[in-house]
Design an enzyme around this catalytic site. Structure first.
Site, short mmCIF file in Angstrom:
data_model
loop_
_atom_site.label_atom_id
_atom_site.label_comp_id
_atom_site.label_asym_id
_atom_site.label_seq_id
_atom_site.Cartn_x
_atom_site.Cartn_y
_atom_site.Cartn_z
N SER A 18 0.71 -1.29 0.34
CA SER A 18 -0.39 -0.30 -0.13
C SER A 18 0.87 1.27 -0.26
O SER A 18 0.60 2.06 -0.36
CB SER A 18 -0.62 -0.24 0.93
OG SER A 18 -0.01 -0.07 2.55
N TYR A 19 1.75 1.08 0.61
CA TYR A 19 2.74 2.16 0.99
C TYR A 19 4.07 2.38 -0.44
O TYR A 19 3.19 4.09 -0.89
CB TYR A 19 3.19 2.33 1.96
CG TYR A 19 3.76 3.95 2.67
CD1 TYR A 19 3.66 4.97 2.32
CD2 TYR A 19 4.96 3.66 3.05
CE1 TYR A 19 4.17 6.23 2.61
CE2 TYR A 19 5.85 4.97 3.69
CZ TYR A 19 5.06 6.10 3.18
OH TYR A 19 6.13 7.95 3.67
N THR A 144 2.14 9.87 7.39
CA THR A 144 2.04 9.32 6.12
C THR A 144 0.53 8.27 5.94
O THR A 144 1.39 6.94 6.51
CB THR A 144 2.99 9.29 4.79
OG1 THR A 144 4.04 8.75 5.43
CG2 THR A 144 3.71 10.66 4.56
N LYS A 198 7.37 5.12 17.38
CA LYS A 198 6.46 5.78 17.21
C LYS A 198 5.18 4.21 16.32
O LYS A 198 4.09 4.15 17.56
CB LYS A 198 6.05 6.46 16.04
CG LYS A 198 6.12 6.31 14.66
CD LYS A 198 4.96 5.81 13.85
CE LYS A 198 5.64 5.29 12.54
NZ LYS A 198 4.38 4.26 12.43
N ASP A 251 4.62 11.56 13.13
CA ASP A 251 4.26 10.19 13.09
C ASP A 251 3.68 9.94 14.28
O ASP A 251 2.84 9.23 13.74
CB ASP A 251 5.23 10.15 12.12
CG ASP A 251 5.69 9.04 11.85
OD1 ASP A 251 3.87 8.15 11.52
OD2 ASP A 251 6.41 8.09 11.63
#
Length: 338
Positions: A18-19, A144, A198, A251
């Protein structure tokens, strides 16, 4: 294969998840010729038929200038600049496969977030081992979500490299998408570490919400999670300011507060009482934070860094601790200065 392969290729994106797909779409949206490579020839053939990644990004059509390929040699040779977007546990393997096909002027950037499994090494160290120290390296990191990026929604991110010319070129190429803003950052260590930590804290935020705690608890986790990120970063030689930027706070807030985050959804499932295995099955895609938790906690122990949130998440994921018990233990810690 699209005839645009005969024209100058702006960039090759390695990784058709997907990314990776969303980054390739964004780069190609305004006419730049971009190759999107994937290891699964059948998957790539289906993407070519659909001219879309219906599994991960339904309804988002590929630009004409987006070229699909399962031929690694062609994909690597076609462009000077490579953007690697694969899960962290196969990052080194992919680069090892890439090495024989590198051009003399090849440069490698990655948008992979995480650490090397088992060793906890930063991906820069993995990359140097795989392709050699002479190849210019860079990291792209920040808040993102693939669906928003693919849809052309405004997005900001940061890039870091010891090679200033590479940073400038990456900014120029990515800025061509018009809605994708790229900041430069000189902290190569912090830019790599932020994305791994994160992921861990996002699992904790999801667990908190899954248990039924409110916004107060979630915000406390984000804030104290940022403190853990800064402490570990300082021990590894990163700059605190980096963690106040896109690859840190940006993020962290994104992945802790929005259910587009796989790590957050994974944590939600755990907080609702599902097992680790079932939660991963429910997500259906790689949950980077699952592996990252093990490596981040190992780094914390190695460097003697206090990371109580990461410790409790580790115990839930790898030692069978109940999420509610982990929350109880965090709240029962001795009082201290912020």
């Amino acid at each position: 294969m699209n005839q645009n392969v005969n024209n100058a290729i702006t960039m090759t994106v390695l990784g058709a998840g997907s990314y990776g797909t969303s980054l390739a779409i964004s780069l190609a949206r305004y006419g730049a010729n971009v190759i999107l490579w994937g290891h699964d020839a059948e998957h790539i053939a289906q993407l070519e038929i659909d001219r879309a990644n219906e599994a991960f990004l339904p309804g988002v059509a590929f630009p004409e200038s987006l070229i699909l390929s399962a031929d690694l040699e062609m994909a690597v040779q076609a462009s000077r600049d490579l953007l690697v977007v694969v899960p962290s546990h196969v990052f080194g393997l992919v680069l090892s496969d890439v090495k024989p096909f590198l051009r003399e002027d090849s440069r490698i950037c990655w948008a992979t977030k995480g650490l090397e499994p088992e060793t906890g090494r930063l991906l820069k160290e993995v990359a140097v081992d795989a392709v050699g120290a002479e190849v210019p390296l860079a990291v792209l990191s920040g808040p993102t979500f693939a669906k928003e990026l693919a849809a052309g929604m405004p997005t900001a991110i940061a890039v870091s490299s010891p090679d200033d010319a590479f940073v400038e070129d990456l900014q120029e190429k990515i800025h061509c998408s018009k809605t994708f803003r790229v900041y430069s950052n000189s902290d190569f260590i912090g830019m790599q570490l932020g994305g791994a930590v994160k992921n861990v804290i996002a699992i904790g935020a999801g667990m908190s919400d899954g248990i039924g705690f409110g916004a107060n608890a979630r915000t406390a986790l984000i804030t104290r999670g940022l403190a853990e990120m800064c402490r570990l970063g300082a021990a590894l030689g990163a700059q605190k300011e980096t963690f106040m930027g896109m690859a840190g706070l940006g993020d962290l807030v994104l992945t802790c507060t929005d259910n587009q985050s796989r790590n957050r959804r994974f944590g939600l499932a755990l907080g609702q009482g599902k097992s680790v295995d079932q939660a991963q099955i429910d997500i259906g895609q790689v949950v980077e934070g699952y592996r990252n938790t093990k490596e981040v906690w190992a780094l914390a122990q190695r460097y003697g860094v206090e990371m109580p949130i990461s410790e409790q998440i580790y115990q839930v994921l790898y030692q069978g601790k109940d999420a509610r018990e982990a929350a109880k233990d965090l709240l029962a810690r001795d009082k201290k200065y912020e």
